[in-house]
Motif scaffolding. Structure first.
Motif, PDB file in Angstrom:
ATOM      1  N   TYR A 246      52.104  77.688 -32.369  1.00 16.24           N
ATOM      2  CA  TYR A 246      51.557  77.882 -33.505  1.00 16.24           C
ATOM      3  C   TYR A 246      51.593  79.322 -33.868  1.00 16.24           C
ATOM      4  O   TYR A 246      51.014  79.711 -34.582  1.00 16.24           O
ATOM      5  CB  TYR A 246      49.886  77.664 -33.537  1.00 16.24           C
ATOM      6  CG  TYR A 246      49.484  76.070 -33.324  1.00 16.24           C
ATOM      7  CD1 TYR A 246      49.512  75.172 -34.126  1.00 16.24           C
ATOM      8  CD2 TYR A 246      49.345  75.590 -31.927  1.00 16.24           C
ATOM      9  CE1 TYR A 246      48.960  73.876 -34.043  1.00 16.24           C
ATOM     10  CE2 TYR A 246      48.803  74.564 -31.548  1.00 16.24           C
ATOM     11  CZ  TYR A 246      48.872  73.674 -32.589  1.00 16.24           C
ATOM     12  OH  TYR A 246      48.459  72.269 -32.178  1.00 16.24           O
ATOM     13  N   LYS A 247      52.846  79.598 -33.621  1.00 15.52           N
ATOM     14  CA  LYS A 247      53.175  81.171 -33.650  1.00 15.52           C
ATOM     15  C   LYS A 247      53.271  81.435 -35.088  1.00 15.52           C
ATOM     16  O   LYS A 247      52.699  82.448 -35.752  1.00 15.52           O
ATOM     17  CB  LYS A 247      54.304  81.546 -32.903  1.00 15.52           C
ATOM     18  CG  LYS A 247      54.837  83.049 -33.260  1.00 15.52           C
ATOM     19  CD  LYS A 247      56.248  83.360 -32.514  1.00 15.52           C
ATOM     20  CE  LYS A 247      56.574  84.629 -33.012  1.00 15.52           C
ATOM     21  NZ  LYS A 247      57.986  85.178 -32.368  1.00 15.52           N
ATOM     22  N   ARG A 248      54.134  80.574 -35.800  1.00  8.85           N
ATOM     23  CA  ARG A 248      54.417  80.698 -37.206  1.00  8.85           C
ATOM     24  C   ARG A 248      52.985  80.673 -38.161  1.00  8.85           C
ATOM     25  O   ARG A 248      52.726  81.434 -38.854  1.00  8.85           O
ATOM     26  CB  ARG A 248      55.414  79.583 -37.576  1.00  8.85           C
ATOM     27  CG  ARG A 248      55.808  79.911 -39.162  1.00  8.85           C
ATOM     28  CD  ARG A 248      55.930  81.208 -39.858  1.00  8.85           C
ATOM     29  NE  ARG A 248      56.882  81.758 -38.830  1.00  8.85           N
ATOM     30  CZ  ARG A 248      57.200  83.154 -38.750  1.00  8.85           C
ATOM     31  NH1 ARG A 248      56.429  84.017 -39.559  1.00  8.85           N
ATOM     32  NH2 ARG A 248      58.143  83.762 -38.178  1.00  8.85           N
ATOM     33  N   GLU A 249      52.252  79.764 -37.827  1.00  9.06           N
ATOM     34  CA  GLU A 249      51.036  79.538 -38.398  1.00  9.06           C
ATOM     35  C   GLU A 249      50.099  80.949 -38.304  1.00  9.06           C
ATOM     36  O   GLU A 249      49.428  81.305 -39.222  1.00  9.06           O
ATOM     37  CB  GLU A 249      50.186  78.471 -37.997  1.00  9.06           C
ATOM     38  CG  GLU A 249      50.985  77.143 -38.395  1.00  9.06           C
ATOM     39  CD  GLU A 249      51.715  76.522 -37.488  1.00  9.06           C
ATOM     40  OE1 GLU A 249      52.467  77.432 -36.610  1.00  9.06           O
ATOM     41  OE2 GLU A 249      51.748  75.324 -37.120  1.00  9.06           O
ATOM     42  N   ILE A 250      50.081  81.164 -37.059  1.00 10.94           N
ATOM     43  CA  ILE A 250      49.194  82.496 -36.703  1.00 10.94           C
ATOM     44  C   ILE A 250      49.619  83.890 -37.557  1.00 10.94           C
ATOM     45  O   ILE A 250      49.086  84.410 -38.059  1.00 10.94           O
ATOM     46  CB  ILE A 250      49.079  82.688 -35.244  1.00 10.94           C
ATOM     47  CG1 ILE A 250      48.292  81.400 -34.623  1.00 10.94           C
ATOM     48  CG2 ILE A 250      48.387  83.997 -34.919  1.00 10.94           C
ATOM     49  CD1 ILE A 250      48.342  81.452 -33.112  1.00 10.94           C
ATOM     50  N   ASP A 252      51.469  84.150 -40.211  1.00 14.89           N
ATOM     51  CA  ASP A 252      51.338  83.728 -41.533  1.00 14.89           C
ATOM     52  C   ASP A 252      50.052  84.043 -41.980  1.00 14.89           C
ATOM     53  O   ASP A 252      49.688  84.666 -43.105  1.00 14.89           O
ATOM     54  CB  ASP A 252      51.790  82.209 -41.994  1.00 14.89           C
ATOM     55  CG  ASP A 252      53.511  82.183 -41.918  1.00 14.89           C
ATOM     56  OD1 ASP A 252      53.880  83.102 -42.121  1.00 14.89           O
ATOM     57  OD2 ASP A 252      53.738  81.003 -42.111  1.00 14.89           O
ATOM     58  N   TYR A 253      49.136  83.552 -41.274  1.00 14.55           N
ATOM     59  CA  TYR A 253      47.493  83.806 -41.710  1.00 14.55           C
ATOM     60  C   TYR A 253      47.334  85.189 -41.384  1.00 14.55           C
ATOM     61  O   TYR A 253      46.529  85.848 -42.525  1.00 14.55           O
ATOM     62  CB  TYR A 253      46.697  83.062 -40.465  1.00 14.55           C
ATOM     63  CG  TYR A 253      45.128  83.175 -40.776  1.00 14.55           C
ATOM     64  CD1 TYR A 253      44.774  82.142 -41.665  1.00 14.55           C
ATOM     65  CD2 TYR A 253      44.449  84.388 -40.425  1.00 14.55           C
ATOM     66  CE1 TYR A 253      43.334  82.468 -42.113  1.00 14.55           C
ATOM     67  CE2 TYR A 253      43.401  84.305 -40.618  1.00 14.55           C
ATOM     68  CZ  TYR A 253      42.719  83.451 -41.366  1.00 14.55           C
ATOM     69  OH  TYR A 253      41.289  83.628 -41.758  1.00 14.55           O
ATOM     70  N   LYS A 256      48.450  87.095 -44.465  1.00 17.86           N
ATOM     71  CA  LYS A 256      47.802  86.910 -45.669  1.00 17.86           C
ATOM     72  C   LYS A 256      46.198  87.201 -45.625  1.00 17.86           C
ATOM     73  O   LYS A 256      45.543  87.745 -46.784  1.00 17.86           O
ATOM     74  CB  LYS A 256      47.703  85.173 -46.041  1.00 17.86           C
ATOM     75  CG  LYS A 256      48.987  84.598 -46.466  1.00 17.86           C
ATOM     76  CD  LYS A 256      48.739  83.158 -46.656  1.00 17.86           C
ATOM     77  CE  LYS A 256      50.343  82.649 -46.814  1.00 17.86           C
ATOM     78  NZ  LYS A 256      50.111  80.991 -46.886  1.00 17.86           N
ATOM     79  N   LEU A 275      40.313  81.913 -37.945  1.00 19.87           N
ATOM     80  CA  LEU A 275      41.138  80.878 -37.166  1.00 19.87           C
ATOM     81  C   LEU A 275      40.537  80.619 -35.782  1.00 19.87           C
ATOM     82  O   LEU A 275      40.161  81.658 -35.145  1.00 19.87           O
ATOM     83  CB  LEU A 275      42.445  81.133 -36.952  1.00 19.87           C
ATOM     84  CG  LEU A 275      43.614  81.073 -38.066  1.00 19.87           C
ATOM     85  CD1 LEU A 275      44.925  81.392 -37.734  1.00 19.87           C
ATOM     86  CD2 LEU A 275      43.558  79.371 -38.706  1.00 19.87           C
ATOM     87  N   ILE A 298      45.283  75.270 -32.238  1.00 25.56           N
ATOM     88  CA  ILE A 298      44.349  75.705 -33.572  1.00 25.56           C
ATOM     89  C   ILE A 298      43.425  74.615 -33.750  1.00 25.56           C
ATOM     90  O   ILE A 298      44.021  73.374 -33.947  1.00 25.56           O
ATOM     91  CB  ILE A 298      45.188  76.116 -34.479  1.00 25.56           C
ATOM     92  CG1 ILE A 298      45.987  77.304 -34.099  1.00 25.56           C
ATOM     93  CG2 ILE A 298      44.242  76.539 -35.840  1.00 25.56           C
ATOM     94  CD1 ILE A 298      46.931  77.890 -35.315  1.00 25.56           C
ATOM     95  N   ASP A 300      41.603  72.575 -36.450  1.00 29.00           N
ATOM     96  CA  ASP A 300      41.632  72.498 -38.094  1.00 29.00           C
ATOM     97  C   ASP A 300      40.382  72.066 -38.314  1.00 29.00           C
ATOM     98  O   ASP A 300      40.386  71.739 -39.712  1.00 29.00           O
ATOM     99  CB  ASP A 300      42.973  71.751 -38.325  1.00 29.00           C
ATOM    100  CG  ASP A 300      42.988  70.341 -37.625  1.00 29.00           C
ATOM    101  OD1 ASP A 300      41.815  69.881 -37.090  1.00 29.00           O
ATOM    102  OD2 ASP A 300      43.972  69.493 -38.127  1.00 29.00           O
TER     103      ASP A 300
END
Length: 308
Positions: A246-250, A252-253, A256, A275, A298, A300
């Motif tokens: 989940y590197k990209r999701e973390i 990106d979060y 933002k 998160l 993660i 959800d």
């Protein structure tokens, strides 16, 4: 790997056999089950008038554990033992007390700690007896010889085992909050320095949902997550866990939803603590960290406020 033979006692060149992680806890009449002691792996070479302790990296540990220098008096023949160095606190192994001992070099401090945190050697295998190397002998035979060749005392114990009852032993260990168990094939040989499926380890893990507070970029496409938990409504640090999941999701979060530093750690990239991630770990450390943490993923279905 050096050649092993009758001279292995003098050369002290045997590397401990290693464990593989089991997929699940199981029962089998072909296996012996033992406690997994939360200690430091160590081979003990017991000569007629001398004890030599050597760890997995080949380092001689004699100056660090002087209370164990008379182990050879517990044997009437030359032996090579495989086992663990353990410190007990309140009848349970205490890895952190042992770790503090392992880092000491001052003889005076070591002498004091010998009384406060004495180290015990727990033997679970016999690799050499008098003039015979036993690594090609079945485990159950090595175990039998171990019991008849060694006597226990306050500094030396022989590991006990159960036959066929892995699930039962694991449940007892889990209830006592111990590290785990190991399973060994009764007919197995000893493979020095090798990681073999005939020796399996099964650890007692805990799982917890924690808030992801930030991360530290690392090499090889991984990040070091800084986790937190709420205690009486206040967000506190709950250790770190390295992951590539989940590197990209973390990331990106975090872009933002940036946040000022949540804890005293300047190099981190902080994010709004919303998160939630699941972390599997052995136990919490005394300083609030996590022992051997693994990031599961993660959640959800949860956000940070749900954990308050």
């Amino acid at each position: 790997m050096p050649e092993l033979n009758i001279n292995s006692f003098e050369n002290k060149n045997i590397a401990p056999m290693l464990f593989k992680e089991a997929d699940d806890v199981f029962n089998s009449p072909d296996y012996l089950y033992e406690l997994k002691f939360d200690g430091i792996r160590c081979l003990a070479y017991l000569d007629n008038d001398k004890t030599t302790l050597i760890n997995k990296r080949g380092k001689i540990l004699n100056p660090t554990y002087p209370e164990l220098m008379s182990l050879h008096q517990n044997a009437n023949q030359k032996l090579i033992l495989d086992g663990e160095l353990v410190v007990f606190k309140e009848s349970k192994p205490d890895f952190y007390a042992l770790q503090r001992r392992s880092l000491m070099t001052d003889p005076l401090k070591i002498k004091i700690q010998m009384k406060l945190n004495p180290v015990i050697y727990i033997a679970f295998d016999l690799l050499f007896l008098e003039n015979q190397l036993l690594i090609n002998m079945p485990l159950f035979e090595r175990k039998r010889l171990l019991k008849t060749s060694l006597k226990e005392d306050k500094n030396l114990l022989i590991s006990k085992h159960l036959e066929g009852k892995g699930k039962e032993l694991f449940e007892i260990v889990k209830a006592m909050n111990l590290e785990g168990i190991v399973a060994k094939e009764k007919e197995s040989f000893y493979y020095p320095g090798k990681r073999s499926s005939v020796w399996l380890k099964m650890k007692v893990y805990q799982e917890d949902d924690l808030v992801i507070c930030g991360y530290i970029p690392k090499e090889n496409n991984i990040i070091d997550l800084i986790m937190g938990r709420y205690l009486e409504g206040k967000l506190i640090r709950a250790g770190r866990v390295i992951t590539g999941k989940y590197k990209r999701e973390i990331i990106d979060y975090a872009k933002k939803h940036p946040s000022p530093p949540l804890f005293d750690q300047e190099e981190a990239i902080w994010m709004v603590p919303n998160l939630v991630g699941t972390v599997r770990y052995m136990m919490e450390t005394k300083t609030g960290g996590l022992r051997q943490p693994v990031f599961v993923g993660i959640r959800d279905d949860k956000i940070g406020k749900d954990l308050m």
